[in-house]
Design a protein around this motif. Structure first.
Motif, PDB file in Angstrom:
ATOM      1  N   TRP A 165      -7.463  -6.232  -4.777  1.00 34.71           N
ATOM      2  CA  TRP A 165      -6.701  -5.828  -5.975  1.00 34.71           C
ATOM      3  C   TRP A 165      -5.363  -6.569  -6.011  1.00 34.71           C
ATOM      4  N   MET A 166      -4.696  -6.667  -4.873  1.00 35.59           N
ATOM      5  CA  MET A 166      -3.441  -7.411  -4.803  1.00 35.59           C
ATOM      6  C   MET A 166      -3.651  -8.877  -5.190  1.00 35.59           C
ATOM      7  N   ALA A 167      -4.725  -9.455  -4.672  1.00 40.24           N
ATOM      8  CA  ALA A 167      -5.010 -10.866  -4.968  1.00 40.24           C
ATOM      9  C   ALA A 167      -5.198 -11.069  -6.465  1.00 40.24           C
ATOM     10  N   GLN A 168      -5.934 -10.182  -7.104  1.00 36.15           N
ATOM     11  CA  GLN A 168      -6.167 -10.302  -8.542  1.00 36.15           C
ATOM     12  C   GLN A 168      -4.861 -10.154  -9.315  1.00 36.15           C
ATOM     13  N   GLN A 169      -4.007  -9.238  -8.882  1.00 37.71           N
ATOM     14  CA  GLN A 169      -2.738  -9.013  -9.568  1.00 37.71           C
ATOM     15  C   GLN A 169      -1.831 -10.243  -9.490  1.00 37.71           C
ATOM     16  N   PHE A 170      -1.717 -10.820  -8.302  1.00 36.38           N
ATOM     17  CA  PHE A 170      -0.841 -11.977  -8.129  1.00 36.38           C
ATOM     18  C   PHE A 170      -1.449 -13.250  -8.719  1.00 36.38           C
ATOM     19  N   GLU A 171      -2.756 -13.305  -8.783  1.00 40.66           N
ATOM     20  CA  GLU A 171      -3.426 -14.486  -9.320  1.00 40.66           C
ATOM     21  C   GLU A 171      -3.238 -14.611 -10.825  1.00 40.66           C
ATOM     22  N   ALA A 172      -2.915 -13.500 -11.478  1.00 34.09           N
ATOM     23  CA  ALA A 172      -2.769 -13.530 -12.941  1.00 34.09           C
ATOM     24  C   ALA A 172      -1.712 -14.530 -13.382  1.00 34.09           C
ATOM     25  N   GLY A 173      -0.687 -14.725 -12.576  1.00 30.74           N
ATOM     26  CA  GLY A 173       0.376 -15.648 -12.958  1.00 30.74           C
ATOM     27  C   GLY A 173       0.277 -17.008 -12.305  1.00 30.74           C
ATOM     28  N   HIS A 174      -0.544 -17.119 -11.261  1.00 29.28           N
ATOM     29  CA  HIS A 174      -0.634 -18.394 -10.539  1.00 29.28           C
ATOM     30  C   HIS A 174      -2.061 -18.623 -10.085  1.00 29.28           C
ATOM     31  N   ASP A 175      -2.861 -19.148 -10.980  1.00 34.65           N
ATOM     32  CA  ASP A 175      -4.242 -19.491 -10.643  1.00 34.65           C
ATOM     33  C   ASP A 175      -4.235 -20.709  -9.715  1.00 34.65           C
ATOM     34  N   PRO A 176      -4.967 -20.661  -8.604  1.00 34.51           N
ATOM     35  CA  PRO A 176      -4.970 -21.793  -7.662  1.00 34.51           C
ATOM     36  C   PRO A 176      -5.367 -23.127  -8.284  1.00 34.51           C
ATOM     37  N   ARG A 177      -6.308 -23.109  -9.207  1.00 25.06           N
ATOM     38  CA  ARG A 177      -6.738 -24.366  -9.821  1.00 25.06           C
ATOM     39  C   ARG A 177      -5.665 -24.906 -10.771  1.00 25.06           C
ATOM     40  N   VAL A 178      -4.937 -24.010 -11.413  1.00 28.08           N
ATOM     41  CA  VAL A 178      -3.838 -24.441 -12.279  1.00 28.08           C
ATOM     42  C   VAL A 178      -2.698 -24.990 -11.433  1.00 28.08           C
ATOM     43  N   ASP A 179      -2.436 -24.327 -10.309  1.00 27.07           N
ATOM     44  CA  ASP A 179      -1.417 -24.843  -9.400  1.00 27.07           C
ATOM     45  C   ASP A 179      -1.797 -26.230  -8.902  1.00 27.07           C
ATOM     46  N   GLU A 180      -3.090 -26.458  -8.682  1.00 26.19           N
ATOM     47  CA  GLU A 180      -3.555 -27.781  -8.250  1.00 26.19           C
ATOM     48  C   GLU A 180      -3.323 -28.812  -9.346  1.00 26.19           C
ATOM     49  N   TYR A 181      -3.513 -28.412 -10.604  1.00 24.31           N
ATOM     50  CA  TYR A 181      -3.230 -29.304 -11.727  1.00 24.31           C
ATOM     51  C   TYR A 181      -1.784 -29.783 -11.681  1.00 24.31           C
ATOM     52  N   TRP A 182      -0.847 -28.833 -11.506  1.00 25.04           N
ATOM     53  CA  TRP A 182       0.556 -29.210 -11.476  1.00 25.04           C
ATOM     54  C   TRP A 182       0.881 -30.071 -10.255  1.00 25.04           C
ATOM     55  N   ARG A 183       0.240 -29.795  -9.139  1.00 29.46           N
ATOM     56  CA  ARG A 183       0.467 -30.613  -7.944  1.00 29.46           C
ATOM     57  C   ARG A 183       0.047 -32.055  -8.201  1.00 29.46           C
ATOM     58  N   ALA A 228       0.836  -1.203   0.000  1.00 27.36           N
ATOM     59  CA  ALA A 228       0.000   0.000   0.000  1.00 27.36           C
ATOM     60  C   ALA A 228       0.869   1.251   0.000  1.00 27.36           C
ATOM     61  N   GLU A 229       1.961   1.224   0.761  1.00 25.83           N
ATOM     62  CA  GLU A 229       2.885   2.365   0.768  1.00 25.83           C
ATOM     63  C   GLU A 229       3.532   2.544  -0.598  1.00 25.83           C
ATOM     64  N   ALA A 230       3.904   1.417  -1.230  1.00 25.29           N
ATOM     65  CA  ALA A 230       4.560   1.502  -2.542  1.00 25.29           C
ATOM     66  C   ALA A 230       3.618   2.049  -3.604  1.00 25.29           C
ATOM     67  N   PHE A 231       2.334   1.763  -3.472  1.00 27.89           N
ATOM     68  CA  PHE A 231       1.363   2.205  -4.468  1.00 27.89           C
ATOM     69  C   PHE A 231       0.553   3.403  -3.983  1.00 27.89           C
ATOM     70  N   THR A 232       0.943   3.958  -2.840  1.00 33.20           N
ATOM     71  CA  THR A 232       0.260   5.120  -2.238  1.00 33.20           C
ATOM     72  C   THR A 232      -1.253   4.919  -2.188  1.00 33.20           C
ATOM     73  N   ARG A 233      -1.634   3.776  -1.601  1.00 31.07           N
ATOM     74  CA  ARG A 233      -3.049   3.465  -1.437  1.00 31.07           C
ATOM     75  C   ARG A 233      -3.309   3.042  -0.002  1.00 31.07           C
ATOM     76  N   ALA A 234      -4.565   3.022   0.373  1.00 24.52           N
ATOM     77  CA  ALA A 234      -4.929   2.607   1.728  1.00 24.52           C
ATOM     78  C   ALA A 234      -4.932   1.085   1.798  1.00 24.52           C
ATOM     79  N   PRO A 235      -4.402   0.503   2.877  1.00 27.50           N
ATOM     80  CA  PRO A 235      -4.345  -0.960   3.005  1.00 27.50           C
ATOM     81  C   PRO A 235      -5.691  -1.548   3.445  1.00 27.50           C
ATOM     82  N   ASP A 236      -6.736  -1.260   2.674  1.00 26.54           N
ATOM     83  CA  ASP A 236      -8.081  -1.713   3.043  1.00 26.54           C
ATOM     84  C   ASP A 236      -8.476  -2.970   2.272  1.00 26.54           C
ATOM     85  N   ALA A 237      -9.730  -3.409   2.452  1.00 23.98           N
ATOM     86  CA  ALA A 237     -10.209  -4.638   1.814  1.00 23.98           C
ATOM     87  C   ALA A 237     -10.162  -4.546   0.297  1.00 23.98           C
ATOM     88  N   GLU A 238     -10.463  -3.358  -0.225  1.00 27.37           N
ATOM     89  CA  GLU A 238     -10.439  -3.184  -1.681  1.00 27.37           C
ATOM     90  C   GLU A 238      -9.031  -3.370  -2.229  1.00 27.37           C
TER      91      GLU A 238
END
Length: 310
Positions: free
Chosen positions: A263-281, A249-259
């Motif tokens: 947003w962070m979850a969506q950004q990180f999920e773009a490269g590692h979808d949980p269901r795809v990770d389960e496929y590889w597992r 939040a400090e790096a992006f000058t935003r409030a560390p709230d639920a929204e």
């Protein structure tokens, strides 16, 4: 007993340990015919007949059928040829029994319903060719036969699941779960998006904008919590995630709230979808692999922790 002495069926029974009824059956089946008969019609056998019966007993104990034994006795086949063919058949039977055992153990371990057990058995019994066809259909259906990303397709094909002939309980369960996953249209879409990203090792936008220092800190922290076995949905994960959210939040000058967390979850999920990770597992389990370089789900833990209800 010498080469000229003839013995009754009763004497032959005592010398071989077979019942009179069994010897009579072999005689009637012309497997071991009597050498001659007495004037009253009783069967008589010589040394050659004794040796033939002993061979029949040995081959029968090994599970070889009478038709094959007859061909051996008639010198149409050698014992070696029959033994080799029968050994191959036994190998197949052993594989089927081992597979059946694994399915039963997997069903018991997962407390499977009758319907689930039937599905598990059916999928596990697919031949190697049928399994390859299922995988080919999945890859073609996911990426398309035309205009497919060749790097992504090559990556998925290089790590296809290969169920061994004697699978463990976990491998059977993983194969069944994977087979169902590959038929899911929603999963295919996820795999297509994520595999292209993984195959080209593209940097996520959030990684670029956050900067090298913060991303290095994040990766080290995630490696640490995953190595110690902290549950992303457990209470122990909260302070770790709160600290990361604050730093981002400090790096992006935003409030560390639920929204922002979402947003962070969506950004990180773009490269590692949980269901795809389960496929590889599941692929790793089926193939008996420890790790597949380049496909370690670095951010899955973080995405799950970010989305935990607070």
């Amino acid at each position: 007993m010498d080469g000229t002495t003839l013995y009754s069926i009763g004497e032959l029974s005592r010398r071989t340990g077979l019942s009179v009824r069994t010897i009579r059956f072999y005689s009637d089946s012309e497997v071991v015919a009597p050498t001659s008969r007495t004037p009253a019609g009783y069967r008589l056998y010589d040394l050659d007949a004794l040796l033939r019966i002993e061979l029949v007993c040995t081959l029968r104990e090994l599970g070889i059928d009478l038709a094959a034994i007859q061909r051996v006795l008639n010198r149409e086949l050698s014992v070696a040829e029959v033994a080799s063919a029968h050994a191959d058949a036994v190998d197949v039977q052993i594989q089927m029994l081992q597979l059946r055992r694994s399915v039963l153990r997997a069903a018991a371990k997962s407390n499977a319903s009758p319907k689930e057990t039937k599905l598990m058995h059916r999928l596990a019994q697919l031949s190697n060719e049928e399994r390859r066809r299922l995988i080919d259909d999945f890859i073609d259906g996911t990426f398309g036969k035309e205009n497919a990303d060749p790097t992504a397709v090559a990556m998925v094909r290089s790590a296809t699941p290969d169920l061994p002939d004697d699978p463990s309980t976990d491998q059977v369960a993983a194969w069944v779960e994977l087979a169902e996953l590959m038929r899911d249209d929603d999963f295919r879409g996820r795999m297509r998006r994520t595999a292209v990203h993984q195959a080209h090792q593209r940097t996520l936008d959030i990684e670029t904008e956050a900067g090298d220092a913060l991303m290095e800190f994040t990766r080290l922290k995630l490696d640490e919590v995953r190595a110690t076995g902290i549950d992303p949905l457990g209470d122990e994960a909260a302070p770790v995630v709160d600290d990361l959210v604050r730093r981002f939040a400090e790096a992006f000058t935003r409030a560390p709230d639920a929204e922002f967390r979402e947003w962070m979850a969506q950004q990180f999920e773009a490269g590692h979808d949980p269901r795809v990770d389960e496929y590889w597992r599941l692929v790793w389990i089926i193939n008996g692999w420890q790790v597949v370089p380049g496909l370690v789900p670095v951010y899955t833990w973080l995405v799950q922790a970010l989305r935990k209800a607070r």
